[in-house]
Design a protein around this motif. Structure first.
Motif, PDB file in Angstrom:
ATOM      1  N   ILE A  16       0.842  -1.214   0.000  1.00 56.76           N
ATOM      2  CA  ILE A  16       0.000   0.000   0.000  1.00 56.76           C
ATOM      3  C   ILE A  16       0.872   1.256   0.000  1.00 56.76           C
ATOM      4  O   ILE A  16       0.577   2.234  -0.690  1.00 56.76           O
ATOM      5  CB  ILE A  16      -0.973  -0.035   1.211  1.00 56.76           C
ATOM      6  N   GLN A  17       1.978   1.167   0.737  1.00 54.12           N
ATOM      7  CA  GLN A  17       2.888   2.321   0.762  1.00 54.12           C
ATOM      8  C   GLN A  17       3.538   2.505  -0.629  1.00 54.12           C
ATOM      9  O   GLN A  17       3.648   3.621  -1.138  1.00 54.12           O
ATOM     10  CB  GLN A  17       3.932   2.072   1.851  1.00 54.12           C
ATOM     11  N   GLN A  18       3.901   1.388  -1.267  1.00 54.88           N
ATOM     12  CA  GLN A  18       4.567   1.486  -2.575  1.00 54.88           C
ATOM     13  C   GLN A  18       3.621   1.939  -3.687  1.00 54.88           C
ATOM     14  O   GLN A  18       4.051   2.518  -4.673  1.00 54.88           O
ATOM     15  CB  GLN A  18       5.180   0.132  -2.955  1.00 54.88           C
ATOM     16  N   ILE A  19       2.328   1.640  -3.518  1.00 52.65           N
ATOM     17  CA  ILE A  19       1.394   2.026  -4.586  1.00 52.65           C
ATOM     18  C   ILE A  19       1.182   3.546  -4.590  1.00 52.65           C
ATOM     19  O   ILE A  19       0.777   4.127  -5.602  1.00 52.65           O
ATOM     20  CB  ILE A  19       0.047   1.268  -4.463  1.00 52.65           C
ATOM     21  N   GLY A  20       1.466   4.195  -3.457  1.00 44.47           N
ATOM     22  CA  GLY A  20       1.354   5.663  -3.396  1.00 44.47           C
ATOM     23  C   GLY A  20      -0.070   6.099  -3.681  1.00 44.47           C
ATOM     24  O   GLY A  20      -1.033   5.548  -3.149  1.00 44.47           O
ATOM     25  N   THR A  21      -0.235   7.059  -4.572  1.00 38.23           N
ATOM     26  CA  THR A  21      -1.592   7.506  -4.906  1.00 38.23           C
ATOM     27  C   THR A  21      -2.248   6.553  -5.903  1.00 38.23           C
ATOM     28  O   THR A  21      -3.434   6.647  -6.186  1.00 38.23           O
ATOM     29  CB  THR A  21      -1.558   8.895  -5.561  1.00 38.23           C
ATOM     30  N   GLY A  22      -1.440   5.662  -6.486  1.00 37.62           N
ATOM     31  CA  GLY A  22      -1.987   4.726  -7.465  1.00 37.62           C
ATOM     32  C   GLY A  22      -2.154   5.340  -8.843  1.00 37.62           C
ATOM     33  O   GLY A  22      -2.580   4.658  -9.777  1.00 37.62           O
ATOM     34  N   ALA A  23      -1.793   6.609  -9.005  1.00 41.12           N
ATOM     35  CA  ALA A  23      -2.064   7.295 -10.270  1.00 41.12           C
ATOM     36  C   ALA A  23      -1.331   6.636 -11.458  1.00 41.12           C
ATOM     37  O   ALA A  23      -1.942   6.341 -12.473  1.00 41.12           O
ATOM     38  CB  ALA A  23      -1.680   8.762 -10.152  1.00 41.12           C
ATOM     39  N   ASP A  24      -0.028   6.391 -11.317  1.00 40.66           N
ATOM     40  CA  ASP A  24       0.725   5.765 -12.411  1.00 40.66           C
ATOM     41  C   ASP A  24       1.306   4.423 -11.994  1.00 40.66           C
ATOM     42  O   ASP A  24       2.226   3.914 -12.626  1.00 40.66           O
ATOM     43  CB  ASP A  24       1.884   6.678 -12.851  1.00 40.66           C
ATOM     44  N   THR A  25       0.797   3.880 -10.909  1.00 40.03           N
ATOM     45  CA  THR A  25       1.351   2.646 -10.347  1.00 40.03           C
ATOM     46  C   THR A  25       0.250   1.589 -10.311  1.00 40.03           C
ATOM     47  O   THR A  25      -0.909   1.921 -10.083  1.00 40.03           O
ATOM     48  CB  THR A  25       1.859   2.909  -8.912  1.00 40.03           C
ATOM     49  N   LYS A  26       0.616   0.321 -10.559  1.00 42.01           N
ATOM     50  CA  LYS A  26      -0.391  -0.748 -10.529  1.00 42.01           C
ATOM     51  C   LYS A  26       0.144  -1.923  -9.734  1.00 42.01           C
ATOM     52  O   LYS A  26       1.338  -2.251  -9.819  1.00 42.01           O
ATOM     53  CB  LYS A  26      -0.680  -1.269 -11.954  1.00 42.01           C
ATOM     54  N   PHE A  27      -0.749  -2.585  -9.001  1.00 40.38           N
ATOM     55  CA  PHE A  27      -0.407  -3.882  -8.422  1.00 40.38           C
ATOM     56  C   PHE A  27      -0.365  -4.899  -9.554  1.00 40.38           C
ATOM     57  O   PHE A  27      -1.174  -4.827 -10.490  1.00 40.38           O
ATOM     58  CB  PHE A  27      -1.491  -4.340  -7.435  1.00 40.38           C
TER      59      PHE A  27
END
Ligand SMILES: Cc1cc2nc3c(=O)[nH]c(=O)nc-3n(C[C@H](O)[C@H](O)[C@H](O)COP(=O)(O)OP(=O)(O)OC[C@H]3O[C@@H](n4cnc5c(N)ncnc54)[C@H](O)[C@@H]3O)c2cc1C
Ligand code: SF4
Length: 333
Positions: A16-27
């Motif tokens: 959850i910390q690594q996903i940040g805002t999730g804007a440009d990041t995906k699990f």
């Protein structure tokens, strides 16, 4: 495929910390849907957070039923004694999906989140409100294009030129809808639960959004409550080929008949709407009725009332009704 950064997470909190805002990041879990979408440049994350090592694959008993971890593989879920024993409907739906190799990789969380199979969504040269978002005013390639696999229900909530007529392609989402699953999620603000009926959404005026999960929330598990009365269940999948194809229409049903009368019934449809289609009002009207073809036909008629067919998929209106009747007759026999 575009270049991207790759991070591994070992704990849910770290993910959850690594996903940040999730804007440009995906699990990424099994990768069976996301990697394809990245190859087609439909999804272009600049960072992937690999969650496949998280200890979230357990399938265990709870006080009221069972909990299935979000990293449980489709093949493991389908064969697990707690699933085959108490929720054969889920097992049947799992085995109706994809191929053995894919089921060995695909996870529960990824299945809940898998994106539509609309061909115009995958082809970046085509206009697509879901891929480009409503502000682009791209339009929908399927509306006047080849729309055989598209939705017939749940379309009245938006201007179709700015919306989306795609279907949710998952088999197990349909079974989970019939079983009233609860989705457990964690995010920066803590944990919350989302009833499955509120997890997937109709396209409306936000066609780019398939679910109510925030981009920085992680699905950790689902809960299923053991039904109070034993009944029979069936997942009927109608498709163009006998295997390895998505549903044109599917029906997940569970029926309890005592003294020739219907005591309890669940009915969810797949392949017909942007989310699994369930109308509890139709189920309520079946309670107390005889388990006959006439009762089932009436329920089928009500379940697809208001359906709208397009040039190539109008056949689904009749097909869905026949499938509902057949699925109910199978469990009533
Ligand atoms: C050829 C083919 C045929 C198929 N046939 C069928 C079929 O007949 N029926 C069917 O139902 N499916 C079918 N599938 C789809 C398959 O079931 C999905 O690709 C799979 O379930 C996705 O799971 P995954 O773990 O690989 O997800 P990924 O590809 O890793 O991820 C998919 C999405 O889910 C998100 N995600 C994954 N886990 C989580 C989590 N825990 N929390 C939040 N977000 C998460 C990812 O960020 C991504 O956006 C088919 C796929 C292929 C390629
Ligand atoms: S149906 Fe939805 S996914 Fe398909 S082209 Fe139209 S907007 Fe895009």
């Amino acid at each position: 495929m575009n270049n991207f950064r790759y991070n591994e997470a070992n704990q849910p909190a770290q993910a959850i910390q690594q996903i940040g805002t999730g804007a440009d990041t995906k699990f990424i879990a099994g990768g069976t849907n996301l990697v394809d979408l990245m190859k087609y440049t439909v999804e272009q994350p600049n960072t992937l957070v690999d969650i496949s090592r998280l200890e979230l694959a357990k399938i265990e008993k709870t006080a009221t039923g069972i909990r299935i971890g979000a990293l449980a593989r489709n093949s493991d879920m389908a064969e697990h004694p707690l699933v085959t024993g108490q929720f054969p409907l889920l097992s049947e739906a799992l085995l109706a999906g994809a191929s053995p190799q894919l089921r060995n990789m695909a996870t529960l969380g990824g299945n809940l989140m898998q994106r539509t199979r609309c061909n115009y969504f995958y082809d970046v040269s085509q206009p697509c409100n879901k891929r480009q978002g409503p502000t682009a005013q791209a339009g929908c390639g399927a509306l006047d294009g080849y729309n055989r696999i598209h939705a017939i229900l749940g379309l009245e909530t938006g201007n179709l030129n700015q919306s989306c007529i795609a279907t949710n392609p998952s088999d197990i989402n349909v079974a989970l809808a019939a079983l009233d699953a609860v989705v457990n999620v964690s995010g920066p603000g803590g944990q919350r639960t989302i009833p499955i009926r509120d997890f997937h959404r109709l396209a409306g005026n936000k066609p780019q959004q398939d679910t109510t999960l925030a981009p920085n929330e992680l699905i950790t598990s689902i809960d299923l409550a053991t039904p109070q009365r034993a009944g029979k269940s069936h997942y009927l999948k109608v498709r163009d080929r006998a295997s390895y194809a998505f549903a044109l229409v599917s029906v997940a049903t569970r029926l309890v008949v005592e003294n020739d009368r219907i005591q309890d019934v669940r009915l969810a449809l797949g392949g017909v709407a942007h989310k699994p289609w369930r109308l509890t009002s139709v189920e309520q009207q079946l309670i107390g009725k005889p388990a006959t073809e006439a009762s089932f036909r009436e329920a089928a008629r009500q379940l697809v009332a208001g359906a709208k067919g397009f040039e190539h998929n109008a056949f689904k209106i009749e097909l869905a009704q026949s499938a509902i009747v057949r699925a109910l007759q199978t469990v009533a026999a």
